[in-house]
Scaffold this motif. Structure first.
Motif, PDB file in Angstrom:
ATOM      1  N   CYS A   9       0.856  -1.172   0.000  1.00  0.00           N
ATOM      2  CA  CYS A   9       0.000   0.000   0.000  1.00  0.00           C
ATOM      3  C   CYS A   9       0.897   1.230   0.000  1.00  0.00           C
ATOM      4  O   CYS A   9       2.004   1.207   0.574  1.00  0.00           O
ATOM      5  CB  CYS A   9      -0.863  -0.029   1.252  1.00  0.00           C
ATOM      6  N   ALA A  10       0.458   2.289  -0.649  1.00  0.00           N
ATOM      7  CA  ALA A  10       1.231   3.527  -0.656  1.00  0.00           C
ATOM      8  C   ALA A  10       0.270   4.704  -0.607  1.00  0.00           C
ATOM      9  O   ALA A  10      -0.904   4.581  -0.968  1.00  0.00           O
ATOM     10  CB  ALA A  10       2.117   3.612  -1.901  1.00  0.00           C
ATOM     11  N   SER A  11       0.785   5.838  -0.176  1.00  0.00           N
ATOM     12  CA  SER A  11      -0.036   7.047  -0.157  1.00  0.00           C
ATOM     13  C   SER A  11       0.833   8.257  -0.448  1.00  0.00           C
ATOM     14  O   SER A  11       2.068   8.216  -0.312  1.00  0.00           O
ATOM     15  CB  SER A  11      -0.753   7.210   1.189  1.00  0.00           C
ATOM     16  N   LYS A  12       0.176   9.320  -0.868  1.00  0.00           N
ATOM     17  CA  LYS A  12       0.856  10.606  -1.016  1.00  0.00           C
ATOM     18  C   LYS A  12      -0.115  11.702  -0.592  1.00  0.00           C
ATOM     19  O   LYS A  12      -1.326  11.522  -0.571  1.00  0.00           O
ATOM     20  CB  LYS A  12       1.348  10.835  -2.444  1.00  0.00           C
ATOM     21  N   GLY A  13       0.508  12.874  -0.294  1.00  0.00           N
ATOM     22  CA  GLY A  13      -0.294  13.912   0.339  1.00  0.00           C
ATOM     23  C   GLY A  13      -1.099  14.771  -0.615  1.00  0.00           C
ATOM     24  O   GLY A  13      -2.282  15.037  -0.388  1.00  0.00           O
ATOM     25  N   THR A  14      -0.450  15.217  -1.686  1.00  0.00           N
ATOM     26  CA  THR A  14      -1.107  16.190  -2.550  1.00  0.00           C
ATOM     27  C   THR A  14      -0.901  15.813  -4.013  1.00  0.00           C
ATOM     28  O   THR A  14      -0.128  14.913  -4.345  1.00  0.00           O
ATOM     29  CB  THR A  14      -0.537  17.601  -2.332  1.00  0.00           C
ATOM     30  N   ALA A  15      -1.565  16.557  -4.871  1.00  0.00           N
ATOM     31  CA  ALA A  15      -1.408  16.335  -6.305  1.00  0.00           C
ATOM     32  C   ALA A  15      -0.058  16.829  -6.815  1.00  0.00           C
ATOM     33  O   ALA A  15       0.375  16.431  -7.884  1.00  0.00           O
ATOM     34  CB  ALA A  15      -2.525  17.045  -7.065  1.00  0.00           C
ATOM     35  N   ASN A  16       0.587  17.677  -6.059  1.00  0.00           N
ATOM     36  CA  ASN A  16       1.814  18.300  -6.544  1.00  0.00           C
ATOM     37  C   ASN A  16       3.078  17.537  -6.202  1.00  0.00           C
ATOM     38  O   ASN A  16       4.168  18.060  -6.331  1.00  0.00           O
ATOM     39  CB  ASN A  16       1.911  19.728  -5.990  1.00  0.00           C
ATOM     40  N   THR A  17       2.927  16.341  -5.752  1.00  0.00           N
ATOM     41  CA  THR A  17       4.088  15.500  -5.504  1.00  0.00           C
ATOM     42  C   THR A  17       3.847  14.120  -6.095  1.00  0.00           C
ATOM     43  O   THR A  17       2.703  13.670  -6.172  1.00  0.00           O
ATOM     44  CB  THR A  17       4.389  15.376  -3.997  1.00  0.00           C
ATOM     45  N   GLU A  18       4.902  13.486  -6.549  1.00  0.00           N
ATOM     46  CA  GLU A  18       4.805  12.101  -7.000  1.00  0.00           C
ATOM     47  C   GLU A  18       5.490  11.161  -6.024  1.00  0.00           C
ATOM     48  O   GLU A  18       5.603   9.978  -6.281  1.00  0.00           O
ATOM     49  CB  GLU A  18       5.423  11.944  -8.387  1.00  0.00           C
ATOM     50  N   LYS A  19       5.950  11.689  -4.914  1.00  0.00           N
ATOM     51  CA  LYS A  19       6.666  10.881  -3.936  1.00  0.00           C
ATOM     52  C   LYS A  19       5.661  10.055  -3.151  1.00  0.00           C
ATOM     53  O   LYS A  19       4.852  10.574  -2.396  1.00  0.00           O
ATOM     54  CB  LYS A  19       7.466  11.785  -3.003  1.00  0.00           C
ATOM     55  N   LEU A  20       5.729   8.749  -3.360  1.00  0.00           N
ATOM     56  CA  LEU A  20       4.844   7.833  -2.654  1.00  0.00           C
ATOM     57  C   LEU A  20       5.542   7.284  -1.416  1.00  0.00           C
ATOM     58  O   LEU A  20       6.729   6.980  -1.451  1.00  0.00           O
ATOM     59  CB  LEU A  20       4.444   6.660  -3.550  1.00  0.00           C
ATOM     60  N   PHE A  21       4.773   7.141  -0.371  1.00  0.00           N
ATOM     61  CA  PHE A  21       5.257   6.506   0.851  1.00  0.00           C
ATOM     62  C   PHE A  21       4.640   5.110   0.909  1.00  0.00           C
ATOM     63  O   PHE A  21       3.427   4.965   0.861  1.00  0.00           O
ATOM     64  CB  PHE A  21       4.847   7.307   2.084  1.00  0.00           C
ATOM     65  N   PHE A  22       5.512   4.115   1.024  1.00  0.00           N
ATOM     66  CA  PHE A  22       5.065   2.729   0.985  1.00  0.00           C
ATOM     67  C   PHE A  22       5.021   2.107   2.376  1.00  0.00           C
ATOM     68  O   PHE A  22       5.847   2.412   3.243  1.00  0.00           O
ATOM     69  CB  PHE A  22       6.019   1.893   0.116  1.00  0.00           C
ATOM     70  N   GLY A  23       4.076   1.193   2.548  1.00  0.00           N
ATOM     71  CA  GLY A  23       4.058   0.362   3.739  1.00  0.00           C
ATOM     72  C   GLY A  23       5.034  -0.791   3.588  1.00  0.00           C
ATOM     73  O   GLY A  23       5.682  -0.945   2.544  1.00  0.00           O
ATOM     74  N   SER A  24       5.123  -1.620   4.607  1.00  0.00           N
ATOM     75  CA  SER A  24       6.065  -2.749   4.605  1.00  0.00           C
ATOM     76  C   SER A  24       5.528  -3.964   3.870  1.00  0.00           C
ATOM     77  O   SER A  24       6.251  -4.935   3.681  1.00  0.00           O
ATOM     78  CB  SER A  24       6.417  -3.148   6.037  1.00  0.00           C
ATOM     79  N   GLY A  25       4.266  -3.914   3.491  1.00  0.00           N
ATOM     80  CA  GLY A  25       3.723  -4.967   2.655  1.00  0.00           C
ATOM     81  C   GLY A  25       3.025  -6.080   3.403  1.00  0.00           C
ATOM     82  O   GLY A  25       3.252  -6.304   4.588  1.00  0.00           O
ATOM     83  N   THR A  26       2.152  -6.779   2.678  1.00  0.00           N
ATOM     84  CA  THR A  26       1.528  -8.016   3.148  1.00  0.00           C
ATOM     85  C   THR A  26       1.930  -9.117   2.183  1.00  0.00           C
ATOM     86  O   THR A  26       1.680  -9.004   0.981  1.00  0.00           O
ATOM     87  CB  THR A  26      -0.006  -7.923   3.177  1.00  0.00           C
ATOM     88  N   GLN A  27       2.583 -10.135   2.706  1.00  0.00           N
ATOM     89  CA  GLN A  27       2.961 -11.277   1.879  1.00  0.00           C
ATOM     90  C   GLN A  27       1.763 -12.219   1.791  1.00  0.00           C
ATOM     91  O   GLN A  27       1.380 -12.820   2.788  1.00  0.00           O
ATOM     92  CB  GLN A  27       4.169 -11.993   2.481  1.00  0.00           C
ATOM     93  N   LEU A  28       1.184 -12.330   0.611  1.00  0.00           N
ATOM     94  CA  LEU A  28       0.043 -13.208   0.391  1.00  0.00           C
ATOM     95  C   LEU A  28       0.508 -14.499  -0.255  1.00  0.00           C
ATOM     96  O   LEU A  28       1.154 -14.472  -1.300  1.00  0.00           O
ATOM     97  CB  LEU A  28      -1.003 -12.527  -0.495  1.00  0.00           C
ATOM     98  N   SER A  29       0.170 -15.609   0.374  1.00  0.00           N
ATOM     99  CA  SER A  29       0.486 -16.922  -0.180  1.00  0.00           C
ATOM    100  C   SER A  29      -0.817 -17.670  -0.424  1.00  0.00           C
ATOM    101  O   SER A  29      -1.588 -17.904   0.503  1.00  0.00           O
ATOM    102  CB  SER A  29       1.365 -17.725   0.791  1.00  0.00           C
ATOM    103  N   VAL A  30      -1.057 -18.023  -1.679  1.00  0.00           N
ATOM    104  CA  VAL A  30      -2.262 -18.754  -2.050  1.00  0.00           C
ATOM    105  C   VAL A  30      -1.869 -20.200  -2.313  1.00  0.00           C
ATOM    106  O   VAL A  30      -1.004 -20.483  -3.162  1.00  0.00           O
ATOM    107  CB  VAL A  30      -2.925 -18.139  -3.293  1.00  0.00           C
ATOM    108  N   LEU A  31      -2.489 -21.114  -1.568  1.00  0.00           N
ATOM    109  CA  LEU A  31      -2.122 -22.526  -1.669  1.00  0.00           C
ATOM    110  C   LEU A  31      -3.155 -23.309  -2.478  1.00  0.00           C
ATOM    111  O   LEU A  31      -4.321 -22.917  -2.549  1.00  0.00           O
ATOM    112  CB  LEU A  31      -2.004 -23.130  -0.264  1.00  0.00           C
TER     113      LEU A  31
END
Lengths: 114, 119
Positions: free
Chosen positions: A92-114
């Motif tokens: 997942c990522a987010s950014k504050g405004t339209a005037n930036t392209e800098k995304l801040f990312f989370g650490s992720g969810t590892q999904l394993s489908v068996l």
């Protein structure tokens, strides 16, 4: 420093089951994203979300995928009927405004489908 | 087409040396570029960015160079440290193209380079 948080860190599911991946973006951010990364491959864009609607989505984001911002803090990705090839790290990522392209990312969810 | 697989390009450097990581981007209309660092088990972490109206930008121990003529981006890390060991991704974005929504856009990531720093 504020950060994007994701839960759970690992999710194991059976093929055909529904999964919901949860994210809490940075609190004053307005633009939200899901990306995924299959093991050993590059990070791929799935979907962007702004003003309570999808702004843009990739070919990967088919009818099995949906996103929701159910309240003022959470942003979720749902996969309705998981397939083996959905196994990946989901960021997942987010950014504050339209005037930036800098995304801040989370650490992720590892999904394993068996 | 591009090849994908389990093996990332790897750069191995000695601690204290300078590192140069290269990236070829795909779209001549891209006008924003960004480098992310990804440590094992973590999400991408912002390092430095540059807009297409610039050809060089410096940060703390890092420099990004942009060559639009050959669609090439590089990340230079000075005095590389063991903590710099990670996978480095470049990403591009078209911010002001005709199909750009004006506020959305998304980042297109490259394949990544694994940097290993030997103590």
């Amino acid at each position: 420093e504020p950060e994007v948080t994701q839960t759970p860190s690992h999710q194991v599911t059976q093929m055909g089951q529904e999964v919901i991946l949860r994210c809490v973006p940075i609190s004053n951010h307005l633009y939200f994203y899901w990306y995924r990364q299959i093991l050993g491959q590059k990070v791929e864009f799935l979907v962007s979300f702004y003003n309570n609607e999808i702004s843009e989505k990739s070919e990967i984001f088919d009818d099995q995928f949906s996103v929701e911002r159910p309240d003022g803090s959470n942003f979720t990705l749902k996969i309705r009927s998981t397939k083996l090839e959905d196994s990946a790290m989901y960021f997942c990522a987010s950014k504050g405004t339209a005037n930036t392209e800098k995304l801040f990312f989370g650490s992720g969810t590892q999904l394993s489908v068996l | 087409g591009e090849s994908v697989g389990l093996h990332l390009p790897t750069l191995s450097v000695q601690e204290g040396d300078n590192s140069i990581i290269n990236c070829a981007y795909s779209n001549s209309a891209s006008d924003y570029f960004i480098w992310y660092k990804q440590e094992s088990g973590k999400g991408p972490q912002f390092i430095i960015d540059i807009r297409s109206n610039m050809d060089k930008r410096q940060g703390q121990r890092v420099t990004v160079l942009l060559n639009k003529t050959v669609k090439h981006l590089s990340l230079q890390i000075a005095a590389t440290q063991p903590g710099d060991s990670a996978v480095y991704f470049c990403a591009e974005n078209i911010r002001f193209g005709p199909n750009y929504g004006g506020s959305q856009g998304n980042l297109i990531f490259g394949k990544g380079t694994k940097l290993s720093v030997k103590p």
